[in-house]
Structure formats: structure tokens, C-alpha cells
Design a protein around this motif. Structure first.
Motif, PDB file in Angstrom:
ATOM      1  N   PHE A 109      18.629   0.085  -7.508  1.00  0.00           N
ATOM      2  CA  PHE A 109      19.219   1.275  -8.140  1.00  0.00           C
ATOM      3  C   PHE A 109      19.689   2.294  -7.112  1.00  0.00           C
ATOM      4  O   PHE A 109      20.538   3.141  -7.416  1.00  0.00           O
ATOM      5  CB  PHE A 109      18.214   1.932  -9.106  1.00  0.00           C
ATOM      6  CG  PHE A 109      17.254   2.868  -8.452  1.00  0.00           C
ATOM      7  CD1 PHE A 109      16.075   2.413  -7.890  1.00  0.00           C
ATOM      8  CD2 PHE A 109      17.530   4.237  -8.371  1.00  0.00           C
ATOM      9  CE1 PHE A 109      15.192   3.281  -7.263  1.00  0.00           C
ATOM     10  CE2 PHE A 109      16.660   5.112  -7.753  1.00  0.00           C
ATOM     11  CZ  PHE A 109      15.479   4.630  -7.194  1.00  0.00           C
ATOM     12  N   LYS A 110      19.169   2.229  -5.880  1.00  0.00           N
ATOM     13  CA  LYS A 110      19.554   3.225  -4.880  1.00  0.00           C
ATOM     14  C   LYS A 110      21.040   3.157  -4.539  1.00  0.00           C
ATOM     15  O   LYS A 110      21.586   4.095  -3.971  1.00  0.00           O
ATOM     16  CB  LYS A 110      18.699   3.057  -3.620  1.00  0.00           C
ATOM     17  CG  LYS A 110      17.245   3.439  -3.851  1.00  0.00           C
ATOM     18  CD  LYS A 110      16.436   3.418  -2.565  1.00  0.00           C
ATOM     19  CE  LYS A 110      15.027   3.951  -2.794  1.00  0.00           C
ATOM     20  NZ  LYS A 110      14.161   2.942  -3.464  1.00  0.00           N
ATOM     21  N   ASP A 141      14.593  -0.854   1.272  1.00  0.00           N
ATOM     22  CA  ASP A 141      15.726  -0.709   0.362  1.00  0.00           C
ATOM     23  C   ASP A 141      16.697   0.416   0.718  1.00  0.00           C
ATOM     24  O   ASP A 141      17.907   0.267   0.598  1.00  0.00           O
ATOM     25  CB  ASP A 141      15.225  -0.459  -1.067  1.00  0.00           C
ATOM     26  CG  ASP A 141      14.913  -1.767  -1.777  1.00  0.00           C
ATOM     27  OD1 ASP A 141      15.236  -2.830  -1.220  1.00  0.00           O
ATOM     28  OD2 ASP A 141      14.359  -1.713  -2.880  1.00  0.00           O
ATOM     29  N   PRO A 251       9.780   2.550 -13.150  1.00  0.00           N
ATOM     30  CA  PRO A 251       9.024   2.319 -11.909  1.00  0.00           C
ATOM     31  C   PRO A 251       9.234   3.497 -10.967  1.00  0.00           C
ATOM     32  O   PRO A 251      10.373   3.886 -10.689  1.00  0.00           O
ATOM     33  CB  PRO A 251       9.661   1.044 -11.331  1.00  0.00           C
ATOM     34  CG  PRO A 251      10.383   0.405 -12.475  1.00  0.00           C
ATOM     35  CD  PRO A 251      10.827   1.535 -13.362  1.00  0.00           C
ATOM     36  N   THR A 252       8.135   4.070 -10.475  1.00  0.00           N
ATOM     37  CA  THR A 252       8.226   5.359  -9.786  1.00  0.00           C
ATOM     38  C   THR A 252       7.498   5.338  -8.445  1.00  0.00           C
ATOM     39  O   THR A 252       6.389   4.828  -8.342  1.00  0.00           O
ATOM     40  CB  THR A 252       7.615   6.452 -10.690  1.00  0.00           C
ATOM     41  OG1 THR A 252       8.408   6.550 -11.877  1.00  0.00           O
ATOM     42  CG2 THR A 252       7.600   7.796  -9.999  1.00  0.00           C
ATOM     43  N   GLY A 253       8.157   5.888  -7.431  1.00  0.00           N
ATOM     44  CA  GLY A 253       7.533   6.050  -6.124  1.00  0.00           C
ATOM     45  C   GLY A 253       7.593   7.505  -5.719  1.00  0.00           C
ATOM     46  O   GLY A 253       6.656   8.278  -5.881  1.00  0.00           O
ATOM     47  N   ASN A 254       8.781   7.930  -5.227  1.00  0.00           N
ATOM     48  CA  ASN A 254       8.953   9.319  -4.832  1.00  0.00           C
ATOM     49  C   ASN A 254       9.435  10.193  -5.992  1.00  0.00           C
ATOM     50  O   ASN A 254       9.736  11.356  -5.802  1.00  0.00           O
ATOM     51  CB  ASN A 254       9.934   9.399  -3.657  1.00  0.00           C
ATOM     52  CG  ASN A 254       9.772  10.668  -2.867  1.00  0.00           C
ATOM     53  OD1 ASN A 254       8.671  11.212  -2.799  1.00  0.00           O
ATOM     54  ND2 ASN A 254      10.855  11.160  -2.298  1.00  0.00           N
ATOM     55  N   LEU A 255       9.554   9.601  -7.190  1.00  0.00           N
ATOM     56  CA  LEU A 255       9.856  10.363  -8.412  1.00  0.00           C
ATOM     57  C   LEU A 255      11.329  10.800  -8.511  1.00  0.00           C
ATOM     58  O   LEU A 255      11.674  11.631  -9.338  1.00  0.00           O
ATOM     59  CB  LEU A 255       8.927  11.589  -8.483  1.00  0.00           C
ATOM     60  CG  LEU A 255       8.562  12.244  -9.792  1.00  0.00           C
ATOM     61  CD1 LEU A 255       8.037  11.266 -10.812  1.00  0.00           C
ATOM     62  CD2 LEU A 255       7.519  13.325  -9.560  1.00  0.00           C
ATOM     63  N   GLY A 256      12.212  10.238  -7.691  1.00  0.00           N
ATOM     64  CA  GLY A 256      13.615  10.643  -7.748  1.00  0.00           C
ATOM     65  C   GLY A 256      14.324  10.087  -8.968  1.00  0.00           C
ATOM     66  O   GLY A 256      15.001  10.816  -9.697  1.00  0.00           O
ATOM     67  N   ASN A 257      14.160   8.797  -9.206  1.00  0.00           N
ATOM     68  CA  ASN A 257      14.811   8.152 -10.334  1.00  0.00           C
ATOM     69  C   ASN A 257      14.287   8.730 -11.649  1.00  0.00           C
ATOM     70  O   ASN A 257      15.058   9.099 -12.538  1.00  0.00           O
ATOM     71  CB  ASN A 257      14.534   6.640 -10.232  1.00  0.00           C
ATOM     72  CG  ASN A 257      15.405   5.826 -11.163  1.00  0.00           C
ATOM     73  OD1 ASN A 257      16.328   6.329 -11.774  1.00  0.00           O
ATOM     74  ND2 ASN A 257      15.075   4.548 -11.274  1.00  0.00           N
ATOM     75  N   ALA A 305       8.616  -0.646  -2.325  1.00  0.00           N
ATOM     76  CA  ALA A 305       9.538   0.497  -2.338  1.00  0.00           C
ATOM     77  C   ALA A 305       8.936   1.689  -3.082  1.00  0.00           C
ATOM     78  O   ALA A 305       9.515   2.772  -3.092  1.00  0.00           O
ATOM     79  CB  ALA A 305      10.874   0.100  -2.959  1.00  0.00           C
ATOM     80  N   MET A 306       7.785   1.470  -3.711  1.00  0.00           N
ATOM     81  CA  MET A 306       7.105   2.560  -4.421  1.00  0.00           C
ATOM     82  C   MET A 306       5.808   2.967  -3.721  1.00  0.00           C
ATOM     83  O   MET A 306       4.977   3.664  -4.315  1.00  0.00           O
ATOM     84  CB  MET A 306       6.793   2.130  -5.865  1.00  0.00           C
ATOM     85  CG  MET A 306       8.038   1.917  -6.701  1.00  0.00           C
ATOM     86  SD  MET A 306       7.842   0.843  -8.141  1.00  0.00           S
ATOM     87  CE  MET A 306       6.343   1.437  -8.879  1.00  0.00           C
ATOM     88  N   HIS A 359       8.694  -4.296  -8.657  1.00  0.00           N
ATOM     89  CA  HIS A 359       8.771  -2.904  -9.121  1.00  0.00           C
ATOM     90  C   HIS A 359       8.961  -2.859 -10.634  1.00  0.00           C
ATOM     91  O   HIS A 359       8.280  -2.118 -11.343  1.00  0.00           O
ATOM     92  CB  HIS A 359       9.912  -2.177  -8.401  1.00  0.00           C
ATOM     93  CG  HIS A 359       9.857  -2.397  -6.931  1.00  0.00           C
ATOM     94  ND1 HIS A 359      10.396  -3.524  -6.339  1.00  0.00           N
ATOM     95  CD2 HIS A 359       9.301  -1.685  -5.933  1.00  0.00           C
ATOM     96  CE1 HIS A 359      10.161  -3.483  -5.043  1.00  0.00           C
ATOM     97  NE2 HIS A 359       9.500  -2.376  -4.762  1.00  0.00           N
ATOM     98  N   THR A 384      14.599  -1.803 -11.493  1.00  0.00           N
ATOM     99  CA  THR A 384      15.135  -1.075 -10.336  1.00  0.00           C
ATOM    100  C   THR A 384      15.671  -1.983  -9.234  1.00  0.00           C
ATOM    101  O   THR A 384      16.421  -1.514  -8.379  1.00  0.00           O
ATOM    102  CB  THR A 384      14.075  -0.131  -9.741  1.00  0.00           C
ATOM    103  OG1 THR A 384      12.855  -0.853  -9.578  1.00  0.00           O
ATOM    104  CG2 THR A 384      13.844   1.059 -10.642  1.00  0.00           C
ATOM    105  N   ALA A 385      15.272  -3.256  -9.213  1.00  0.00           N
ATOM    106  CA  ALA A 385      15.817  -4.159  -8.184  1.00  0.00           C
ATOM    107  C   ALA A 385      15.924  -5.573  -8.730  1.00  0.00           C
ATOM    108  O   ALA A 385      15.241  -5.930  -9.699  1.00  0.00           O
ATOM    109  CB  ALA A 385      14.933  -4.161  -6.931  1.00  0.00           C
TER     110      ALA A 385
HETATM  111  C1  LIG Z   1      13.067   3.340  -4.246  1.00  0.00           C
HETATM  112  C2  LIG Z   1      12.647   2.364  -5.301  1.00  0.00           C
HETATM  113  C3  LIG Z   1      11.788   2.728  -6.365  1.00  0.00           C
HETATM  114  C4  LIG Z   1      11.173   4.111  -6.467  1.00  0.00           C
HETATM  115  O1  LIG Z   1      12.125   5.083  -6.800  1.00  0.00           O
HETATM  116  P1  LIG Z   1      11.768   6.644  -6.652  1.00  0.00           P
HETATM  117  O2  LIG Z   1      13.020   7.353  -6.946  1.00  0.00           O
HETATM  118  O3  LIG Z   1      11.307   6.822  -5.229  1.00  0.00           O
HETATM  119  O4  LIG Z   1      10.678   6.936  -7.625  1.00  0.00           O
HETATM  120  C5  LIG Z   1      11.483   1.788  -7.335  1.00  0.00           C
HETATM  121  N1  LIG Z   1      11.979   0.529  -7.256  1.00  0.00           N
HETATM  122  C6  LIG Z   1      12.798   0.135  -6.263  1.00  0.00           C
HETATM  123  C7  LIG Z   1      13.283  -1.264  -6.241  1.00  0.00           C
HETATM  124  C8  LIG Z   1      13.173   1.034  -5.252  1.00  0.00           C
HETATM  125  O5  LIG Z   1      13.978   0.628  -4.246  1.00  0.00           O
END
Ligand SMILES: *Cc1c(COP(=O)(O)O)cnc(C)c1O
Length: 435
Positions: A109-110, A141, A251-257, A305-306, A359, A384-385
């Protein structure tokens, strides 16, 4: 529209959108947020069908008065040119679908945020005397998406630093197959070493005197705003068909999406509940449970990536909900272990006819945890991927090989070249200044 720091209104007039995009972080170290949120209704999008059309309608208020305003249409057309399909899943009792965000050039998604940011920056840079040097430290990613987005853009050069041996072979290839205005360094060190080097480069007087350095960090407002668009297209289509507002599991890591989804909901898009699926990095669910923000070092998981222990976008969450991000309405979070990720991936083909990336599997498990009552509502799982990016995790679990999508296959065909780099600033300085 003006943009202000999350750390307070003490920044006077704040920044224009162009300044916020160029600056990345606000001068006080906070994150940029809009001075107000436009209030739209589903009817405001009547007659608009495609992602670029919906994007222009949704983002016009954020671009109002900015030097990029006249370019918004072209920026949206350039960014939203790969499909963002919503695939229904046959399931009782409720309605369930997957929003596939992995059809862009690097299959994650990035690509959306990086593409939009690159389209904005190229226009802001036109006429500059010296090229802009974008430096990115990546654990996988982000670097590929940024390289793909900025490749061949005039007036901009990209330097990618990744930890040698610590990304998957396919990710390494994706980071190093570009050439021309993109240079890739494999650093003899960890991801933290790469990040430390990039930060040191930004502070280095010798480099600052010679180069115009910038970043394409994921907290940039220019990456956040376009991510609202796929939540808008998906929820509007649902609303037009059923007059229902679907929930999203993200799916959340840095909470941007996920933050982009919440901002879209606040702007009036027909979005129901939002569930954040995190991996074993439990900082967000613990915050929602206890009300206390306790960042911690990240732990390594299958959904790499999370792997974020201190998600910086929580500042934006607290801004959106008046400092009570942990108590926000219709928002919850659930942590998913590596064992649960494995189980969901393994079950995917028979249960859903789907192969999940690690993810996306966290979102599937978080949906499973909702229970039958909440599952009767309509839900969208956010993918997300593409699983082919994580074939070493996925293929043994599903017992079959995963076909590589065409865009990714094309990249894997290209020759790749990364230069080795010692993890110290002298080495990076020399590399940047000779090339
Ligand atoms: C970066 C990423 C995430 C996390 O997204 P955030 O915006 O950081 O929450 C989830 N899945 C994939 C595949 C990513 O590359």
C-alpha cells in the motif's frame, strides 16, 4: 488550508501544504495536521466514480490556497493509476470483503502515499537550481516504494540505505534494481544503524553545505492525505449499493494507514467501526486498554513492516480525538501473535480461497476475534501487501508457490546493484559527495 503541529497552536500561522510536504516534520518536532477537517456527505461525491475523481473531490479542501492546488488533478491522475479492487469473500453470516492495496509497482500500500508525495515534490522542485537528495533508511517495504515513486523524476535524487542480509532476497532486489537517479547502499549493520546514519547526514555541516537533503518519511502529510482516497472509494461504493457504512480492519504499525481511514470517517465518508490489527508490538492496544501511552522497543515478528514499538502517528490520533485517542468512539485494537499469523496464513486457501501476506493475516485474525454479533455487520479487511513479497514465510505454510504479480515480476527481472557501505558517517559522506 494551513497545517499546524500536533504539539500546539504556538506555531502561529502554521505552514502551507507545500511547506508541510517539504518540511516533513513541523519545526517543533510535532506532526503536521490540517487546521480543520472538511465536512462532506456521501451525496457530495454523486457522479464521481473513479479513484482520481473521488480523490480530487476529497482532497481539494486540503489543497485550497496552496501553490499545488492547480496541479491536484494531474497529481491524482498520476498517483491513482493502478487498481484498488474490493474482493468479496463468501462467508456467513455477515458481509466481508478484502480491499487489495497491493497492485502498485512494489506490491504494497505504500506505493499510494509514496507516489502521491513524489508527484507533489517533483512539482515543488521544478526550477530549483540544485537537485534534491532524498535519503531513506529502510527495513524493507518503504525504500522500494520510495524508489519506484521517485525513479526518473527530474531534479530529485534518491539514496536508499538498507541493512545488508536483513531484508528478504526479493526485498533486496526491489531496493537495488533502479539505477539512474536512485542509488542503493547495503549497510554492514542493522536497520537502526541505517536510521542513525541518515539522521547524522541531516545534521552534518559538510553535507548540508553541499547538498539539499530531504526525506520521504512515512509521517509526511503528503503520504497521509492520499491514503484517505481508497477508504473513500470503498465506503462510497458500499453506501451506494446497500446504504450501509462498512467497518474496516487495518493492519497497523506506525498508524499512518489507519489514521487516514479515521480522518476520512471524520470528513464524512460512510465508514463504520475501525479495528486496528497489530502484531506482538502491543503498544496501541495497551494504550486503548489502560489509557496510558507506554512506547517500548520493537520486537521482531513475521509481519515485519509493522514492527513498531513507538508509533509516532499516535500524536495525530490524540489530536483528532481531542487528546483522548485511547477513548475514541468506534475504534478498537487487537494484538495478534506470530502463531496466530501462521495459523491464518495456513488456513487461508481452504477457508477463504486466499493466500494472505503476514500483515494482512493480522487483520483476518482480528476479524475472527470480533465474535458472531459484530461479524453480522459489513466489514472490509485491508490487504496491505501481496503474499509473493513474503514468500519465504508464506509458501511453506500454504504448501504451494505464490505467483508473483506482473509489476513485481518485472522488477525482479531487472539487474540489481547495491554498493556496500560501512556504517559510519565518513563513509556515507564520501559516497554521497562522489556520485
Ligand atoms: C508499512 C506497512 C504496514 C503498516 O502501516 P502503518 O501505516 O505503518 O500502520 C502494514 N503492512 C505493510 C505490508 C506495510 O508495508
Amino acid at each position: 488550508m494551513r497545517f499546524h503541529s500536533t504539539r500546539g497552536p504556538a506555531d502561529g500561522d502554521g505552514a502551507s501544504l507545500a511547506e508541510a510536504i517539504t518540511g516533513g516534520l513541523a519545526p517543533d518536532g510535532g506532526l503536521y495536521v490540517p487546521e480543520g477537517i472538511p465536512r462532506l456527505a456521501p451525496g457530495d461525491f454523486d457522479g464521481l466514480e473513479t479513484p482520481p475523481e473521488i480523490a480530487v473531490r476529497l482532497l481539494t479542501p486540503f489543497f485550497a490556497g496552496d501553490r499545488l492546488a492547480d496541479e491536484l488533478q494531474a497529481i491524482c491522475e498520476e498517483t491513482f493509476r493502478f487498481p484498488l479492487p474490493v474482493v468479496p469473500l463468501a462467508v456467513a453470516p455477515g458481509e466481508l470483503a478484502v480491499l487489495e492495496l497491493f497492485h502498485g509497482p512494489t506490491a504494497a500500500f505504500k506505493d499510494v502515499g509514496a507516489g502521491f508525495l513524489a508527484a507533489c515534490m517533483q512539482r515543488l522542485e521544478s526550477g530549483a537550481e540544485r537537485p534534491l537528495e532524498i535519503l531513506v533508511a529502510t527495513s524493507g517495504d518503504t525504500g522500494g516504494a520510495v524508489a519506484a515513486a521517485f525513479h526518473r523524476r527530474p531534479g530529485i535524487r534518491v539514496g536508499i540505505l538498507y541493512p545488508d542480509g536483513l531484508v528478504s532476497p526479493r526485498q533486496a532486489h526491489q531496493l537495488a534494481c533502479w539505477g539512474e537517479n536512485v542509488r542503493t547502499w547495503k549497510v554492514a549493520g542493522s536497520f537502526d544503524d541505517c536510521q542513525r546514519l541518515v539522521k547524522a547526514a541531516f545534521r552534518d555541516p559538510a553535507l548540508r553545505a553541499r547538498l539539499r537533503l530531504s526525506s520521504a518519511n512515512s509521517i509526511n502529510i503528503g503520504r497521509l492525505l492520499p491514503q484517505m482516497v481508497y477508504y473513500a472509494t470503498t465506503s462510497l461504493a458500499w453506501w451506494r449499493r446497500r446504504h450501509e457504512a462498512p467497518g474496516f480492519v487495518i493492519p497497523t504499525g506506525n498508524l499512518g494507514n489507519a489514521f487516514a481511514c479515521l480522518l476520512a470517517r471524520e470528513a464524512g465518508l460512510p465508514i463504520g467501526e475501525v479495528v486496528l490489527a497489530v502484531n506482538a508490538n502491543r503498544t496501541i492496544p495497551d494504550y486503548f486498554d489502560s489509557g496510558e501511552w507506554r512506547p517500548r522497543p520493537s520486537v521482531a515478528t513475521l509481519a515485519s513492516a509493522m514492527d513498531v514499538g513507538d508509533p509516532s502517528n499516535v500524536e495525530r490520533l490524540d489530536w483528532l480525538y481531542g487528546g483522548r485517542g485511547c477513548a475514541a468512539d468506534r475504534l478498537s485494537a487487537r494484538a495478534v501473535t506470530d502463531d496466530e499469523i501462521r495459523a491464518e496464513i495456513a488456513a487461508g486457501p481452504a477457508r477463504w480461497g486466499q493466500v494472505w501476506c503476514p500483515h494482512t493475516a493480522t487483520a483476518v485474525r482480528a476479524w475472527d476475534g470480533l465474535g458472531p454479533d459484530r461479524q453480522t455487520q459489513p466489514w472490509v479487511l485491508v490487504a496491505t501487501a501481496h503474499p509473493a513479497k513474503f514468500e519465504t514465510v508464506v509458501e511453506p505454510l500454504v504448501g504451494q508457490s505464490v505467483a508473483v504479480p506482473p509489476a513485481l515480476a518485472a522488477l525482479l527481472e531487472l539487474p540489481a546493484r547495491a554498493e556496500p557501505l560501512r556504517p559510519d558517517l565518513d563513509a556515507l559522506r564520501a559516497a554521497l559527495l562522489t556520485g
